[in-house]
Design an enzyme around this catalytic site. Structure first.
Site, PDB file in Angstrom:
ATOM      1  N   LYS A 257      35.618  32.578  47.369  1.00 15.55           N
ATOM      2  CA  LYS A 257      36.813  33.303  47.816  1.00 15.55           C
ATOM      3  C   LYS A 257      37.255  34.296  46.753  1.00 15.55           C
ATOM      4  O   LYS A 257      37.593  35.450  47.046  1.00 15.55           O
ATOM      5  CB  LYS A 257      37.944  32.325  48.111  1.00 15.55           C
ATOM      6  CG  LYS A 257      39.271  32.988  48.471  1.00 15.55           C
ATOM      7  CD  LYS A 257      40.456  32.091  48.233  1.00 15.55           C
ATOM      8  CE  LYS A 257      40.786  31.973  46.757  1.00 15.55           C
ATOM      9  NZ  LYS A 257      42.034  31.249  46.488  1.00 15.55           N
ATOM     10  N   SER A 258      37.285  33.851  45.506  1.00 20.71           N
ATOM     11  CA  SER A 258      37.785  34.697  44.425  1.00 20.71           C
ATOM     12  C   SER A 258      36.937  35.951  44.261  1.00 20.71           C
ATOM     13  O   SER A 258      37.468  37.051  44.055  1.00 20.71           O
ATOM     14  CB  SER A 258      37.816  33.908  43.110  1.00 20.71           C
ATOM     15  OG  SER A 258      38.678  32.791  43.208  1.00 20.71           O
TER      16      SER A 258
ATOM     17  N   ARG B  54      56.369  31.173  46.265  1.00 22.30           N
ATOM     18  CA  ARG B  54      55.377  31.360  45.199  1.00 22.30           C
ATOM     19  C   ARG B  54      55.810  32.512  44.297  1.00 22.30           C
ATOM     20  O   ARG B  54      56.284  33.545  44.769  1.00 22.30           O
ATOM     21  CB  ARG B  54      53.987  31.618  45.795  1.00 22.30           C
ATOM     22  CG  ARG B  54      53.486  30.476  46.655  1.00 22.30           C
ATOM     23  CD  ARG B  54      52.031  30.640  47.045  1.00 22.30           C
ATOM     24  NE  ARG B  54      51.136  30.439  45.907  1.00 22.30           N
ATOM     25  CZ  ARG B  54      49.801  30.426  45.998  1.00 22.30           C
ATOM     26  NH1 ARG B  54      49.226  30.621  47.173  1.00 22.30           N
ATOM     27  NH2 ARG B  54      49.058  30.240  44.933  1.00 22.30           N
TER      28      ARG B  54
ATOM     29  N   GLN C 251      46.671  35.518  38.436  1.00 21.95           N
ATOM     30  CA  GLN C 251      46.594  36.548  39.467  1.00 21.95           C
ATOM     31  C   GLN C 251      47.589  37.678  39.225  1.00 21.95           C
ATOM     32  O   GLN C 251      47.371  38.805  39.682  1.00 21.95           O
ATOM     33  CB  GLN C 251      46.858  35.926  40.843  1.00 21.95           C
ATOM     34  CG  GLN C 251      45.798  34.945  41.291  1.00 21.95           C
ATOM     35  CD  GLN C 251      46.184  34.196  42.548  1.00 21.95           C
ATOM     36  OE1 GLN C 251      47.310  34.336  43.050  1.00 21.95           O
ATOM     37  NE2 GLN C 251      45.288  33.383  43.066  1.00 21.95           N
TER      38      GLN C 251
ATOM     39  N   SER D 235      43.984  29.618  33.996  1.00 21.03           N
ATOM     40  CA  SER D 235      42.805  30.090  34.744  1.00 21.03           C
ATOM     41  C   SER D 235      42.122  31.268  34.069  1.00 21.03           C
ATOM     42  O   SER D 235      41.825  32.283  34.696  1.00 21.03           O
ATOM     43  CB  SER D 235      43.189  30.456  36.179  1.00 21.03           C
ATOM     44  OG  SER D 235      43.754  29.368  36.855  1.00 21.03           O
TER      45      SER D 235
ATOM     46  N   GLU E 131      41.727  24.375  39.946  1.00 22.96           N
ATOM     47  CA  GLU E 131      41.331  24.145  41.334  1.00 22.96           C
ATOM     48  C   GLU E 131      40.659  22.797  41.543  1.00 22.96           C
ATOM     49  O   GLU E 131      40.615  22.292  42.665  1.00 22.96           O
ATOM     50  CB  GLU E 131      40.373  25.255  41.811  1.00 22.96           C
ATOM     51  CG  GLU E 131      41.003  26.621  41.901  1.00 22.96           C
ATOM     52  CD  GLU E 131      40.951  27.374  40.577  1.00 22.96           C
ATOM     53  OE1 GLU E 131      40.570  26.755  39.560  1.00 22.96           O
ATOM     54  OE2 GLU E 131      41.290  28.563  40.559  1.00 22.96           O
TER      55      GLU E 131
ATOM     56  N   HIS F 104      51.539  26.519  43.465  1.00 22.41           N
ATOM     57  CA  HIS F 104      50.411  26.900  44.318  1.00 22.41           C
ATOM     58  C   HIS F 104      50.785  26.689  45.790  1.00 22.41           C
ATOM     59  O   HIS F 104      51.940  26.825  46.163  1.00 22.41           O
ATOM     60  CB  HIS F 104      49.170  26.125  43.903  1.00 22.41           C
ATOM     61  CG  HIS F 104      48.483  26.711  42.701  1.00 22.41           C
ATOM     62  ND1 HIS F 104      47.146  26.509  42.415  1.00 22.41           N
ATOM     63  CD2 HIS F 104      48.958  27.486  41.706  1.00 22.41           C
ATOM     64  CE1 HIS F 104      46.827  27.145  41.293  1.00 22.41           C
ATOM     65  NE2 HIS F 104      47.915  27.743  40.853  1.00 22.41           N
TER      66      HIS F 104
ATOM     67  N   ARG G 185      43.192  22.006  49.441  1.00 21.58           N
ATOM     68  CA  ARG G 185      42.574  21.140  48.434  1.00 21.58           C
ATOM     69  C   ARG G 185      43.095  19.702  48.514  1.00 21.58           C
ATOM     70  O   ARG G 185      42.430  18.778  48.035  1.00 21.58           O
ATOM     71  CB  ARG G 185      42.737  21.726  47.047  1.00 21.58           C
ATOM     72  CG  ARG G 185      42.060  23.092  46.915  1.00 21.58           C
ATOM     73  CD  ARG G 185      41.660  23.453  45.509  1.00 21.58           C
ATOM     74  NE  ARG G 185      41.212  24.833  45.450  1.00 21.58           N
ATOM     75  CZ  ARG G 185      39.986  25.256  45.776  1.00 21.58           C
ATOM     76  NH1 ARG G 185      39.085  24.380  46.199  1.00 21.58           N
ATOM     77  NH2 ARG G 185      39.675  26.533  45.691  1.00 21.58           N
TER      78      ARG G 185
END
Length: 420
Positions: free
Chosen positions: A23-24, A119, A167, A194, A308, A335, A380
């Site tokens: 996805k990323s 978020r 992000q 991340s 993740e 998240h 998840r």
């Protein structure tokens, strides 16, 4: 389907799994291809809710995206307005698209699912304001909001606190080649989580022809054209977590095909983490195999660069022979749901002992029993529940369809793994 009875493993697994694309990588490739000087093809693109939302967002801005099949074609175009962007629950869409949409000549509105409205977006929106973009959000720093673009962004230097999500930095960098002066992003605050995802952004920008410099908490992207062409999307290694963990839980063997020998994907840390928990990992011939040894050990691990995989590892830890401590993941409270609170609630609900820390959680194994496992619209959490269900009879997984966010094939892949 509102509930799914997670299947119990009848014995040690022996299975081979092939995963769809990252996805990323798919979403970064879409943003870069939208700005390129010529069309692009994405080989092995992931088709999921998050990537389809990204494709739809780009189409709303006038970019051509043909997302039929696994090879997607992108015809670039300057972003146009007026437009409305549905972010769903995708952090990529809500943070990668606004810096691109800021170059449109007119209003572009953004909204999403109810939980998307909590978020964190404030640092990104303040950065866009500092770059001269008009932002109407009631100064809440959250969805919904509207950008009023003038057709160009001057660019320059901005300082943000990106401790809530990498992000926030990636979104600014990915569109910076189209800014008149490029961009310099400086982070001030607790560490940016991340880190591998930031490295992915930098590498993909460079591969597309951008000039990028990095330093300690500073990133610079020069203005200039981007190349189109071909993007080859790797399998999503974060989505391998539950399949490889299944080998440890059952004392069996699971192989994931086409594991890259060198990658910046954070899921690659599974090769290190699962052996610490009692497995054995071997990368051979382009495939990664994890074997269980019949013992599951507790660990103390900093997951700041691979958040993740935290939920699946928490389920493995709940089955271990000693306590586990996972740190560096305070930011996953923001998240898809508050993932730390969700993990503690669901492990406790099934008889376990879990406790939140300021930046993570502690899990002390206890005998577990079946029951409803709430998933909070978080893909998840579904995958984590399935992992636990291999060893705990009677786990009823709420809303399994939410896996469509990143892995629509999950239930079929899981069933096929158990039937091999």
């Amino acid at each position: 389907m509102t509930r799914w009875n997670a299947p119990v493993a009848s014995g040690p697994l022996k299975a081979v799994v092939e995963l769809p694309g990252s996805k990323s990588m798919t979403n970064r490739a879409l943003i870069l291809a939208a700005q390129a000087a010529e069309p692009s093809v994405l080989r092995g693109a992931l088709r999921s809710r998050d990537t389809l939302l990204m494709a739809a967002a780009l189409r709303a801005l006038g970019v051509g995206v043909d997302d039929e099949g696994t090879d997607w074609r992108v015809t670039p175009a300057p972003p146009s307005a007026p437009a409305a962007v549905d972010c769903g629950l995708s952090g990529n869409v809500m943070r990668f698209v606004p810096p691109l949409a800021a170059r449109a000549a007119g209003p572009v509105s953004f909204d999403g699912d109810p939980h998307a409205r909590v978020r964190p977006m404030g640092p990104l929106l303040e950065a866009l304001r500092a770059l001269g973009v008009a932002v109407a959000d009631g100064r809440r720093g959250l969805l919904p909001f509207t950008l009023a673009g003038t057709g160009a962004v001057e660019g320059g230097r901005v300082t943000i606190d990106a401790s809530g999500s990498s992000q926030l930095v990636s979104g600014l960098l990915l569109s910076a080649p189209g800014y008149a002066r490029g961009i310099e992003v400086r982070h001030e605050g607790p560490p940016v989580p991340s880190a591998p995802h930031l490295e992915m952004t930098v590498r993909m920008l460079r591969d597309a022809g951008a000039e990028v410099e990095t330093g300690d908490d500073v990133w610079r992207v020069a203005p200039g054209p981007l190349r189109g062409g071909e993007y080859v999307i790797e399998p999503d290694l974060s989505n391998a977590a539950q399949f490889l963990a299944a080998a440890v839980v059952t004392g069996g063997s699971v192989t994931v095909r086409n594991w890259p020998s060198a990658t910046v994907q954070p899921g690659d840390r599974l090769r290190e983490l699962l052996p610490l928990m009692g497995g054995e990992a071997e990368l051979s011939g382009g495939d990664l195999t994890v074997r269980g040894t019949g013992r599951i050990r507790g660990i103390d691990a900093d997951l700041s660069d691979a958040p993740e995989v935290a939920q699946v590892l928490a389920m493995v830890a709940a089955l271990a022979d000693g306590p586990s401590r996972f740190t560096g993941i305070a930011h996953i409270r923001g998240h898809e749901t508050d993932r730390l609170a969700a993990l503690v609630a669901e492990i406790t609900r099934l008889g376990g002992d879990a406790e939140e820390l300021p930046d993570g959680l502690v899990i002390r194994p206890r005998p577990l029993h079946g029951g409803v496992f709430h998933t909070y619209d978080d893909h998840r959490m579904v995958m984590a529940a399935a992992t636990l269900g291999l060893a705990v009879p009677g786990v009823e997984v709420e809303n399994p369809g939410t896996v469509g966010k990143t892995l629509p094939e999950f239930l079929d892949l899981w069933t096929n793994m158990l039937e091999q």
